[in-house]
Design a protein around this motif. Structure first.
Motif, mmCIF file in Angstrom:
data_model
loop_
_atom_site.group_PDB
_atom_site.id
_atom_site.type_symbol
_atom_site.label_atom_id
_atom_site.label_comp_id
_atom_site.label_asym_id
_atom_site.label_seq_id
_atom_site.Cartn_x
_atom_site.Cartn_y
_atom_site.Cartn_z
ATOM 1 N N VAL A 198 -0.988 -12.073 -16.793
ATOM 2 C CA VAL A 198 -1.269 -11.512 -15.461
ATOM 3 C C VAL A 198 -2.588 -10.729 -15.494
ATOM 4 O O VAL A 198 -3.459 -10.915 -14.642
ATOM 5 C CB VAL A 198 -0.107 -10.595 -14.989
ATOM 6 C CG1 VAL A 198 -0.472 -9.907 -13.679
ATOM 7 C CG2 VAL A 198 1.180 -11.402 -14.817
ATOM 8 N N THR A 199 -2.740 -9.894 -16.495
ATOM 9 C CA THR A 199 -3.913 -9.002 -16.494
ATOM 10 C C THR A 199 -5.201 -9.729 -16.917
ATOM 11 O O THR A 199 -6.280 -9.185 -16.777
ATOM 12 C CB THR A 199 -3.686 -7.786 -17.417
ATOM 13 O OG1 THR A 199 -3.427 -8.241 -18.739
ATOM 14 C CG2 THR A 199 -2.524 -6.948 -16.921
ATOM 15 N N VAL A 204 -6.685 -10.571 -9.320
ATOM 16 C CA VAL A 204 -5.273 -10.387 -8.998
ATOM 17 C C VAL A 204 -5.193 -9.754 -7.612
ATOM 18 O O VAL A 204 -5.917 -8.801 -7.327
ATOM 19 C CB VAL A 204 -4.585 -9.438 -10.021
ATOM 20 C CG1 VAL A 204 -3.137 -9.187 -9.632
ATOM 21 C CG2 VAL A 204 -4.657 -10.006 -11.434
ATOM 22 N N ALA A 205 -4.357 -10.329 -6.752
ATOM 23 C CA ALA A 205 -4.179 -9.734 -5.425
ATOM 24 C C ALA A 205 -2.703 -9.480 -5.171
ATOM 25 O O ALA A 205 -1.859 -10.353 -5.395
ATOM 26 C CB ALA A 205 -4.731 -10.665 -4.356
ATOM 27 N N PHE A 206 -2.400 -8.272 -4.752
ATOM 28 C CA PHE A 206 -1.036 -7.928 -4.337
ATOM 29 C C PHE A 206 -0.982 -7.925 -2.821
ATOM 30 O O PHE A 206 -1.941 -7.502 -2.165
ATOM 31 C CB PHE A 206 -0.670 -6.520 -4.810
ATOM 32 C CG PHE A 206 -0.394 -6.400 -6.277
ATOM 33 C CD1 PHE A 206 0.886 -6.612 -6.771
ATOM 34 C CD2 PHE A 206 -1.405 -6.056 -7.161
ATOM 35 C CE1 PHE A 206 1.153 -6.481 -8.127
ATOM 36 C CE2 PHE A 206 -1.149 -5.921 -8.524
ATOM 37 C CZ PHE A 206 0.137 -6.137 -9.007
ATOM 38 N N ALA A 230 1.667 -0.731 -11.707
ATOM 39 C CA ALA A 230 0.653 0.232 -12.153
ATOM 40 C C ALA A 230 -0.018 -0.259 -13.437
ATOM 41 O O ALA A 230 -1.226 -0.065 -13.641
ATOM 42 C CB ALA A 230 1.286 1.606 -12.373
ATOM 43 N N LEU A 231 0.748 -0.897 -14.304
ATOM 44 C CA LEU A 231 0.167 -1.439 -15.549
ATOM 45 C C LEU A 231 -0.861 -2.512 -15.213
ATOM 46 O O LEU A 231 -1.920 -2.596 -15.850
ATOM 47 C CB LEU A 231 1.262 -2.029 -16.450
ATOM 48 C CG LEU A 231 2.315 -1.036 -16.965
ATOM 49 C CD1 LEU A 231 3.387 -1.768 -17.766
ATOM 50 C CD2 LEU A 231 1.670 0.056 -17.828
ATOM 51 N N VAL A 232 -0.563 -3.330 -14.200
ATOM 52 C CA VAL A 232 -1.525 -4.360 -13.782
ATOM 53 C C VAL A 232 -2.771 -3.670 -13.216
ATOM 54 O O VAL A 232 -3.911 -4.020 -13.557
ATOM 55 C CB VAL A 232 -0.905 -5.333 -12.748
ATOM 56 C CG1 VAL A 232 -1.945 -6.329 -12.251
ATOM 57 C CG2 VAL A 232 0.290 -6.069 -13.356
ATOM 58 N N ASN A 233 -2.577 -2.666 -12.373
ATOM 59 C CA ASN A 233 -3.726 -1.924 -11.824
ATOM 60 C C ASN A 233 -4.617 -1.383 -12.943
ATOM 61 O O ASN A 233 -5.836 -1.532 -12.918
ATOM 62 C CB ASN A 233 -3.244 -0.730 -10.990
ATOM 63 C CG ASN A 233 -2.833 -1.118 -9.589
ATOM 64 O OD1 ASN A 233 -2.984 -2.262 -9.186
ATOM 65 N ND2 ASN A 233 -2.295 -0.166 -8.845
#
Ligand code: 6PG
Length: 261
Positions: A198-199, A204-206, A230-233
Motif C-alpha cells: 500500500v505505502t 494513494v487516495a482515500f 495513519a500509518l499509510v499517511n
C-alpha cells in the motif's frame, strides 16, 4: 509526519466526485506515460459508488477521457466469497461501475480472485499475489509491486483495505497479499494487500464521506494512534490525498488544501 498529506474537503459528494475525476485522469495519464497502462487497486465499502459517480460522468473534452482499455483494475482487498456473492467487492464494483459503462465502451482488464480456492485463504492470497507478479514483473526482479494508484476507504475504526487496528497483519513485511480469517468487519475471511505494498504505490487516495467518520478522522489526523490509515499517511506523505466531504472532517484541525492537481 514528514511531508504532509493532501486533505481535500468538499461541500458535497457531487463536488468531491468531480474533483476525484480530474485526479483520476491525471493518475491515468501518469501511468500511461510511465508504462503504457494504468494499474489501479480499489477497495469495497462505499468507494465503488463514489468512483462510479466520478467516472461515469461524460468527458468534458478529449483531455478528460477515461481510457478504459488502458485500465488494469485490482482489488486492494477482497472477501473470500464467490464473485457473484453479495459480499464480493468485485460484484459491488461490477454492479456500481462496470455494468454501467455505456455500450461500446472498451472494457478495462479486471483482476479478480481465483474462486476455485475459496476454502483456503492462504492459497487465495498466494494466487492473487501470483496475479500481481504476472502483471508487475517477476517477484525476483521487483521487491514490491508499484501501483499507479490505490483507491482506499477508511473504516470507522481506522482500518483500510483489510488491515485492522492492532492486527498482526500490520507487521507483515514479506508477502504482497495476505489472508485474514478474523476480520472484525464481516465477512471474517478475506485477502488484503499488505502495508508495504500500500505505502509503495505511486499515489494513494482515500475517499471518506459522512458525519460518521469525523471522530476517527480526528484520531487519524491529530493523533495517529498507530491506526492503519495513519500509518499509510505517515509513510506516503505528499503522495497521499484524502477526498472527504465537510461532514467527515468537521472539527478536524489538520489543514485542508484547496483541490488542485
Ligand atoms: O472490503 C472492505 O470491507 C473494504 O475494502 C473496506 O476496507 C472499506 O473500504 C472500509 O471499511 C470503508 O468502508 P466505507 O467506505 O463503507 O466506510
Amino acid at each position: 509526519m514528514g511531508k504532509q498529506v493532501n486533505l481535500y474537503s468538499f461541500p458535497s459528494v457531487d463536488t468531491l466526485a468531480t474533483a476525484l475525476r480530474s485526479y483520476l485522469i491525471s493518475c491515468q495519464e501518469a501511468g500511461l506515460e510511465r508504462h503504457g497502462v494504468f494499474k489501479v487497486g480499489v477497495s469495497g465499502g462505499s468507494l465503488p459508488k463514489t468512483l462510479a459517480q466520478a467516472l461515469l460522468a461524460p468527458a468534458k473534452d478529449e483531455s478528460d477521457k477515461v481510457k478504459w482499455e488502458s485500465w488494469e483494475i485490482f482489488f486492494a482487498d477482497e472477501r473470500a466469497v464467490p464473485l457473484d456473492h453479495e459480499d464480493s467487492n468485485y460484484a459491488l464494483l461490477k454492479k456500481e461501475l462496470l455494468d454501467k459503462l455505456p455500450q461500446g465502451t472498451p472494457q478495462p482488464t479486471v483482476h479478480t480472485i481465483d474462486e476455485s480456492v475459496l476454502d483456503d485463504t492462504q492459497e487465495l492470497a498466494d494466487r492473487y499475489e501470483q496475479t500481481l507478479v504476472r502483471s508487475f514483473a517477476s517477484r525476483d526482479s521487483v521487491k514490491l509491486p508499484i501501483f499507479d494508484l490505490l483507491l482506499l476507504g477508511c473504516g470507522p475504526d481506522g482500518h483500510t483495505c483489510s488491515l485492522f487496528p492492532g492486527h498482526e497483519l500490520l507487521r507483515e513485511t514479506e508477502a504482497w497479499v495476505s489472508p485474514i480469517e478474523d476480520s472484525p468487519k464481516p465477512p471474517p475471511r478475506r485477502i488484503t494487500l499488505t502495508l508495504p505494498v500500500v505505502t509503495h504505490a505511486v499515489r494513494v487516495a482515500f475517499v471518506a464521506t459522512g458525519g460518521g467518520k469525523k471522530e476517527i478522522m480526528k484520531d487519524i489526523f491529530e493523533e495517529g494512534k498507530g491506526l492503519p490509515c495513519a500509518l499509510v499517511n505517515e509513510a506516503t506523505g505528499e503522495r497521499c490525498s484524502w477526498f472527504v466531504d465537510n461532514a467527515a472532517v468537521e472539527g478536524v484541525s489538520y489543514p485542508k488544501r484547496p483541490f488542485s492537481l
